[in-house]
Write an enzyme that holds these catalytic residues in place. Structure first.
Site, PDB file in Angstrom:
ATOM      1  N   THR A   1      -7.651  -4.659   0.063  1.00  0.00           N
ATOM      2  CA  THR A   1      -6.443  -5.126   0.744  1.00  0.00           C
ATOM      3  C   THR A   1      -6.651  -6.489   1.381  1.00  0.00           C
ATOM      4  O   THR A   1      -5.754  -7.328   1.393  1.00  0.00           O
ATOM      5  CB  THR A   1      -6.004  -4.113   1.824  1.00  0.00           C
ATOM      6  OG1 THR A   1      -5.957  -2.813   1.242  1.00  0.00           O
ATOM      7  CG2 THR A   1      -4.637  -4.465   2.362  1.00  0.00           C
TER       8      THR A   1
ATOM      9  N   ASP B   1     -12.191   5.089  -3.559  1.00  0.00           N
ATOM     10  CA  ASP B   1     -12.856   3.791  -3.741  1.00  0.00           C
ATOM     11  C   ASP B   1     -13.785   3.774  -4.951  1.00  0.00           C
ATOM     12  O   ASP B   1     -14.339   2.724  -5.282  1.00  0.00           O
ATOM     13  CB  ASP B   1     -13.672   3.443  -2.496  1.00  0.00           C
ATOM     14  CG  ASP B   1     -12.801   3.060  -1.313  1.00  0.00           C
ATOM     15  OD1 ASP B   1     -11.711   2.511  -1.547  1.00  0.00           O
ATOM     16  OD2 ASP B   1     -13.198   3.321  -0.169  1.00  0.00           O
TER      17      ASP B   1
ATOM     18  N   LYS C   1     -15.478  -4.355  -8.006  1.00  0.00           N
ATOM     19  CA  LYS C   1     -16.856  -4.517  -8.454  1.00  0.00           C
ATOM     20  C   LYS C   1     -17.158  -3.597  -9.632  1.00  0.00           C
ATOM     21  O   LYS C   1     -17.916  -3.957 -10.540  1.00  0.00           O
ATOM     22  CB  LYS C   1     -17.790  -4.287  -7.269  1.00  0.00           C
ATOM     23  CG  LYS C   1     -17.609  -5.340  -6.170  1.00  0.00           C
ATOM     24  CD  LYS C   1     -18.357  -5.002  -4.912  1.00  0.00           C
ATOM     25  CE  LYS C   1     -18.262  -6.112  -3.876  1.00  0.00           C
ATOM     26  NZ  LYS C   1     -16.894  -6.318  -3.358  1.00  0.00           N
TER      27      LYS C   1
ATOM     28  N   SER D   1     -14.451  -1.985  -3.592  1.00  0.00           N
ATOM     29  CA  SER D   1     -15.408  -1.385  -4.524  1.00  0.00           C
ATOM     30  C   SER D   1     -14.891  -1.358  -5.950  1.00  0.00           C
ATOM     31  O   SER D   1     -15.637  -1.628  -6.900  1.00  0.00           O
ATOM     32  CB  SER D   1     -15.755   0.045  -4.066  1.00  0.00           C
ATOM     33  OG  SER D   1     -16.456   0.021  -2.840  1.00  0.00           O
TER      34      SER D   1
ATOM     35  N   ASP E   1      -6.198   5.029  -5.253  1.00  0.00           N
ATOM     36  CA  ASP E   1      -6.362   3.994  -4.239  1.00  0.00           C
ATOM     37  C   ASP E   1      -5.207   3.020  -4.433  1.00  0.00           C
ATOM     38  O   ASP E   1      -5.180   2.281  -5.422  1.00  0.00           O
ATOM     39  CB  ASP E   1      -7.695   3.264  -4.375  1.00  0.00           C
ATOM     40  CG  ASP E   1      -8.019   2.439  -3.134  1.00  0.00           C
ATOM     41  OD1 ASP E   1      -7.075   2.014  -2.449  1.00  0.00           O
ATOM     42  OD2 ASP E   1      -9.207   2.225  -2.839  1.00  0.00           O
TER      43      ASP E   1
ATOM     44  N   ILE F   1      -4.195   0.161  -3.019  1.00  0.00           N
ATOM     45  CA  ILE F   1      -4.719  -1.201  -3.181  1.00  0.00           C
ATOM     46  C   ILE F   1      -6.145  -1.197  -2.675  1.00  0.00           C
ATOM     47  O   ILE F   1      -6.392  -1.076  -1.473  1.00  0.00           O
ATOM     48  CB  ILE F   1      -3.904  -2.251  -2.406  1.00  0.00           C
ATOM     49  CG1 ILE F   1      -2.460  -2.311  -2.897  1.00  0.00           C
ATOM     50  CG2 ILE F   1      -4.561  -3.623  -2.546  1.00  0.00           C
ATOM     51  CD1 ILE F   1      -1.608  -3.330  -2.151  1.00  0.00           C
ATOM     52  N   ASP F   2      -7.097  -1.325  -3.575  1.00  0.00           N
ATOM     53  CA  ASP F   2      -8.495  -1.442  -3.184  1.00  0.00           C
ATOM     54  C   ASP F   2      -8.816  -2.928  -3.069  1.00  0.00           C
ATOM     55  O   ASP F   2      -8.706  -3.671  -4.047  1.00  0.00           O
ATOM     56  CB  ASP F   2      -9.408  -0.793  -4.224  1.00  0.00           C
ATOM     57  CG  ASP F   2     -10.853  -0.804  -3.769  1.00  0.00           C
ATOM     58  OD1 ASP F   2     -11.179  -0.089  -2.826  1.00  0.00           O
ATOM     59  OD2 ASP F   2     -11.648  -1.559  -4.372  1.00  0.00           O
TER      60      ASP F   2
ATOM     61  N   GLU G   1      -5.010   7.572  -0.246  1.00  0.00           N
ATOM     62  CA  GLU G   1      -5.522   6.993   1.001  1.00  0.00           C
ATOM     63  C   GLU G   1      -4.555   7.056   2.176  1.00  0.00           C
ATOM     64  O   GLU G   1      -4.954   7.371   3.299  1.00  0.00           O
ATOM     65  CB  GLU G   1      -5.916   5.530   0.752  1.00  0.00           C
ATOM     66  CG  GLU G   1      -6.509   4.843   1.955  1.00  0.00           C
ATOM     67  CD  GLU G   1      -7.032   3.457   1.635  1.00  0.00           C
ATOM     68  OE1 GLU G   1      -7.729   2.895   2.494  1.00  0.00           O
ATOM     69  OE2 GLU G   1      -6.754   2.952   0.541  1.00  0.00           O
TER      70      GLU G   1
ATOM     71  N   ASP H   1       0.831  -1.209   0.000  1.00  0.00           N
ATOM     72  CA  ASP H   1       0.000   0.000   0.000  1.00  0.00           C
ATOM     73  C   ASP H   1       0.861   1.253   0.000  1.00  0.00           C
ATOM     74  O   ASP H   1       0.684   2.158  -0.821  1.00  0.00           O
ATOM     75  CB  ASP H   1      -0.897   0.036   1.247  1.00  0.00           C
ATOM     76  CG  ASP H   1      -1.986  -0.998   1.220  1.00  0.00           C
ATOM     77  OD1 ASP H   1      -3.065  -0.684   0.709  1.00  0.00           O
ATOM     78  OD2 ASP H   1      -1.754  -2.111   1.718  1.00  0.00           O
TER      79      ASP H   1
END
Length: 411
Positions: free
Chosen positions: A178, A348, A322, A319, A173, A175-176, A114, A91
């Site tokens: 984690t 996100d 997705k 998120s 982001d 690492i979305d 982040e 991260d």
């Protein structure tokens, strides 16, 4: 709309689809171009920025893969922040790398991201981050620990308040997903980067190192691996305002100098009936907590979807993963409920929003209003969507909003 040079080859392919088969693929367009992007050189206004974003996201994904490999044997690589969110050297490394690279190329454009270096400094882990960043940096100068720490904090501590005036800034982001990064090799996670100009997202890049996709209908042999699927090199998805959403393999993780030039145009799926749609929800939320559950039950078994049921996909974390699924046509709907105590972070959503939009989908709050990126005037870090965020293939959007409006008050 001119999307490609006239010399490029591209075609349209349609595949037979089963309503609930996750591997079903919607229409695609393929192009084989020798340039690094499937965009016209002269007309794409933010092509230079997109090229830089693609390059740094790919190297960030390689950093993630290398760090993750070390987790199996190295101590001190898996950390926990004060809020108990698992976070790793990856991260911090990704945020430092992206900040350094973009700061060199576009020094006047601030970064909203982040992480901050407080935890890293307290645990004396700056050297570990410096090591992984140095391996992936394009800088010709020797990096020092202070360079890395300052780069991380550039994204966390914007030196000025944005205010209500339109602004240009990057959103990252690192690492979305984690938890997915730490959970296993097959779980999806995403490095997401977007550029916002005057309140509009003009480009987005998402790198997903674990993304797998059936390539049996592609003609270019360089994209094939044994068994007709991509290796664990994953995929990168890009979007430029007005020029669509595209995806291709990431740089080969075993041969990083090998470049794949085939880009596939992404489209959302074509389902227009709610009961046929494939839904994604946050891992922290239950289907029963969402408005459609009052009239539709959910199942995760794609082979046994009954009457009055929808298929709920549980294949990804975070998120942005997705959004990736919806933009790629693998999922039809992503619903996020934002309760009063829920903090919805810009990073996100930003990169995913433009990828879904340019793929033909739609992103709004639960009332159908556009997401206001400037709701947080001071830092551009927090979104305030009414009710939550609704991401769909567009065809189902109004139907889901109607269901939400009629039942959200009693859920």
């Amino acid at each position: 709309m001119a999307l490609l040079h006239s010399s490029s080859h591209f075609s349209t392919v349609r595949c037979t689809r089963s309503p609930h088969r996750i591997s079903a693929i919607p229409r695609h367009q393929y192009c084989n171009v020798r340039s690094c992007l499937p965009l016209p050189v002269q007309n794409a206004k933010y092509r230079k920025e997109l090229e830089a974003a693609v390059d740094v996201v790919q190297r960030a994904c390689r950093l993630c893969v290398d760090v993750k490999s070390s987790l199996l044997s190295a101590d001190g690589q898996i950390l926990e922040k004060n809020d108990q969110t698992p976070v790793t050297v990856a991260d911090f490394g990704v945020q430092a790398l992206v900040s350094l690279e973009l700061g060199t190329l576009f020094p006047s454009i601030p970064l909203v991201a982040e992480e901050d270096s407080t935890f890293l400094r307290a645990k004396n882990l700056a050297h570990s981050v410096l090591t992984v960043v140095t391996e992936k940096s394009s800088s010709q100068n020797e990096l020092m620990q202070d360079d890395v720490l300052e780069a991380i904090d550039r994204g966390a501590n914007v030196a000025f308040a944005f205010g209500s005036k339109p602004a240009t800034y990057w959103v990252l982001d690192p690492i979305d997903g984690t938890r997915g990064f730490l959970r296993g090799n097959d779980v999806l996670y995403v490095v997401g980067l977007a550029l916002v100009v005057k309140g509009e997202i003009v480009l987005g890049v998402m790198g997903c190192p674990n993304w797998h996709r059936d390539l049996s209908d592609e003609s270019n042999s360089e994209d094939f691996e044994s068994g007709g699927v991509w290796s664990r090199s994953g995929a990168i998805m890009i979007a430029h305002s007005g020029y669509g959403t595209w995806t291709r393999r990431l740089l080969d993780m075993q041969s990083p100098n090998k470049v794949f030039h085939n880009w596939t145009r992404c489209f959302v799926d074509e389902y227009c009936l709610v009961h046929e749609a494939r839904f994604c929800i946050p891992d922290s939320q239950m289907w029963e907590s969402l408005p459609p559950s009052t009239s539709l039950q959910a199942t995760t078994n794609a082979d046994q979807v009954g009457n009055g049921q929808i298929l709920l996909l549980r294949t990804c974390c975070g998120s942005l993963c997705k959004y990736f699924m919806v933009a790629a046509g693998r999922a039809s709907v992503f619903i996020l409920r934002a309760k009063s105590q829920t903090i919805v972070k810009t990073w996100d959503h930003a990169a995913g929003m433009i990828c879904v939009h340019e793929a033909g989908g739609k992103v709004t709050d639960w009332k159908g209003s556009d997401i206001d990126l400037a709701a947080d005037q001071a830092g551009r870090r927090i979104l305030s969507p009414s009710g939550g965020v609704l991401v769909t293939n567009g065809r189902l959007h109004d139907l889901i909003i109607e269901m939400t409006a009629s039942t959200s008050s009693i859920i």
